[in-house]
Motif scaffolding. Sequence first.
Motif, PDB file in Angstrom:
ATOM      1  N   ASP A  94       0.842  -1.198   0.000  1.00  0.00           N
ATOM      2  CA  ASP A  94       0.000   0.000   0.000  1.00  0.00           C
ATOM      3  C   ASP A  94       0.875   1.245   0.000  1.00  0.00           C
ATOM      4  OD1 ASP A  94       0.963  -0.387   2.530  1.00  0.00           O
ATOM      5  OD2 ASP A  94      -0.806   0.446   3.520  1.00  0.00           O
ATOM      6  N   SER A  95       1.706   1.314  -1.051  1.00  0.00           N
ATOM      7  CA  SER A  95       2.647   2.432  -1.104  1.00  0.00           C
ATOM      8  C   SER A  95       1.913   3.751  -1.335  1.00  0.00           C
ATOM      9  CB  SER A  95       3.644   2.203  -2.224  1.00  0.00           C
ATOM     10  OG  SER A  95       2.962   2.212  -3.450  1.00  0.00           O
ATOM     11  N   SER A  96       0.622   3.666  -1.670  1.00  0.00           N
ATOM     12  CA  SER A  96      -0.073   4.909  -1.946  1.00  0.00           C
ATOM     13  C   SER A  96      -0.538   5.589  -0.660  1.00  0.00           C
ATOM     14  CB  SER A  96      -1.267   4.629  -2.852  1.00  0.00           C
ATOM     15  OG  SER A  96      -2.040   3.607  -2.277  1.00  0.00           O
ATOM     16  N   SER A  97      -0.569   4.847   0.439  1.00  0.00           N
ATOM     17  CA  SER A  97      -1.037   5.490   1.660  1.00  0.00           C
ATOM     18  C   SER A  97      -0.039   6.558   2.103  1.00  0.00           C
ATOM     19  CB  SER A  97      -1.232   4.456   2.770  1.00  0.00           C
ATOM     20  OG  SER A  97      -0.007   4.239   3.422  1.00  0.00           O
ATOM     21  N   PHE A  98      -0.580   7.579   2.677  1.00  0.00           N
ATOM     22  CA  PHE A  98       0.251   8.722   3.042  1.00  0.00           C
ATOM     23  C   PHE A  98       1.353   8.324   4.010  1.00  0.00           C
ATOM     24  CE2 PHE A  98       1.271  12.242   5.850  1.00  0.00           C
ATOM     25  CZ  PHE A  98       1.653  13.194   4.926  1.00  0.00           C
TER      26      PHE A  98
ATOM     27  N   SER B 185       2.880   5.395   4.598  1.00  0.00           N
ATOM     28  CA  SER B 185       4.017   4.624   4.099  1.00  0.00           C
ATOM     29  C   SER B 185       4.861   5.478   3.161  1.00  0.00           C
ATOM     30  CB  SER B 185       3.549   3.340   3.421  1.00  0.00           C
ATOM     31  OG  SER B 185       2.939   3.639   2.195  1.00  0.00           O
ATOM     32  N   GLN B 186       4.207   6.375   2.410  1.00  0.00           N
ATOM     33  CA  GLN B 186       4.995   7.260   1.560  1.00  0.00           C
ATOM     34  C   GLN B 186       5.857   8.196   2.411  1.00  0.00           C
ATOM     35  OE1 GLN B 186       2.770   9.542  -1.376  1.00  0.00           O
ATOM     36  NE2 GLN B 186       4.680   9.877  -2.451  1.00  0.00           N
TER      37      GLN B 186
END
Lengths: 394, 298
Positions: free
Chosen positions: B2-6, B8-9
């Motif tokens: 879930d690299s799109s979650s804020f 984890s980014q």
Amino acid sequence: MLNKSLGQKLAAVGLSGLLAIFAAACGAGKKAPDGGQAIKIGVNAEMTGPVSSFGMSSANAMKLAAKQINSSGGALGRQLQLVFADNKSEPAEAAAAATKLIAQDKVAAVLGPLISSTTLACTKIAQDRKIPLLTPSATNPAVTVQNGKTLEYVFRSCFIDDFMGGLMADFAQNSLKAKTAALFIDSASDLSKSTAGIFEAFFVKNGGKIVSKEAYLAKDTDFKATLTKIKAVNPDVIFVPGNYQEAGMIVKQARELDLLQPIVGVDAWDSPKLFDIGGAAALNNTYYPGHYSPDDTRPEVQKFVKEYKEEYGVVPDTQAVLGYDSVFVLVDAIKRAGSDDPEKIRGALAATKGLRTVSGVITLDDSHNPIKGAVINENKEGKVTFRERVDPNP
Amino acid sequence: MDSSSFLSQFIQQMINGISLGSIYALIALGYTMVYGILKLINFAHGDIYMLGAYAGFFAASVLRLSFFPSLLFAMLAAALAGMAIERLAYRPLRRAPRITALITAIGVSFFLDYTLILFVSPQPRTFPAIFESEIYRFYGIIINSQQILIFAVSLLLMAFLTYVVQCTRIGKAMRAVSYDTDTARLMGINVDKVISWTFALGSALAAAAGVLVGIYYNSIDPLMGMMPGIKAFVAAVLGGIGIIPGAMAGGLILGIVEAMASGFLSSTFRDAVAFSILILILLFKPSGLLGKNTREKV
């Protein structure tokens, strides 16, 4: 491809003007060619100097082209005669060579020069003397269009650099089936920006979507922050119109961040250093365009490669192909013009349409630049391999 | 993934920023030490970093040394270069106005860059793979073994430097010279020797940064020191120039800010943000984040 300083250009223009006056005074007494004689075509080439390798390849290929055309009957029932002039890879010499070819040798048209700096020094001469000039390989947009106007007598048979943006968009959509794309642009380079602009225009026109537009500066080394951002939107393809130095690092760092989608580039990627910098594994599934590949399976290409090898013992390089094709573009125009009158050749050249050549099917647009295809190279296990051709519809 | 979650980014950008920042910190330490002692902004410091990268390249590709020997070789070579530069270019100007030494430093910087270009050509070189990169994944966060290496080596060197400055005789002498050069000399401290040691230490740290960058980015060139040199200077000022923990903090903050600016604003704002920070610090806290009005500086 190569650009000289403004001063050199001015000097070249000034010198060429003087030479033109001088040559006109000397050449006035000679006779114009008669109908039955050979058709004289001037070749203004970089035979010596820093880019002499271009000149040698082109000249060899042009001689081969003329030989083949002559052995099959020539053009309009007349033989072709190539008249060579060495421009020493210098703008001033190129201007002098163009003037000599036109004024003394009375050629019907001039092929070359081969690079942008020398060609730019000759455009005014072609315009003033009303003799068509066809450059096989000068890619600077200003060669054919100056101050927003197309030069009537100047043509080229290679595509200009930013046209590759359109080719790669076409490839990404049709061959890689990409629906979304990210652009990662070298913001210090106008060429990179205009290439990305053309990529975007083609990609969007054909129903694709640009989901991310990012920029870097030449000499940057850390791209991970931006790549992390690109990863968040997860595009189908990433377009990197930059030099091999940054492109290699971008690909390496992208793969380290698990960005595994195809990455496509431009011909500035073409360097053995690309693999040193990016690493062979990281560069798998990356693509860049070129004018020609000897592994292209089209019969025109294989026939040319075979004939060139028989004649010169080496596999032709890109410059040879572009030189070879330029002769056929000109001869096609002479045939359609039905005459070696420069004015008629000019009109016919401008109307070049759908001509099959080794480097692709050529149609000249209103700016006298060809719309033509390219080969797509694929980087595979540390080697550059031929992937396919793209031929956009004009 | 879930690299799109804020979140984890954000964490991923933090990791990117820390590895970049560790490099800035290592270079910034040299700036800060020299400034602390001589009040000289040694603009040639970024070029020492470049020299270190080339020394490491030489050790790894010609002498075929592995990672740690190459690193030590580069640090030693840069230490000697740093001492030589101090001896030849700065010591004769010890009593000259500060602006003279500053201009000389800029001269030395260009001298180093273009002399190296003369000998090794301006073409970038590919650094040999003496420390393979392995990728570790945790819940969508990606860390590279080279990033861990950069961070670990930087921490170790900073700890070592702190130990040298706080717990050894030469460190004590450095602090004394920094505090008051004339009094230190009256107390029998060989000031020239102390300054020489300061240059050696600072240069060795910069060389370590150069080698780490060579390994991490895989490419070095003779002008690679210019931008990182200036960024490290910003980092040193940000933390409070002359203060060792300030340089470390400044470097890390700058690296993280750059990564966040690229990641959440736009990559073209990255340098603008970095230099805006410099301007803001100079406006509101000229002595830097950790700067105090006391004179205890090294």
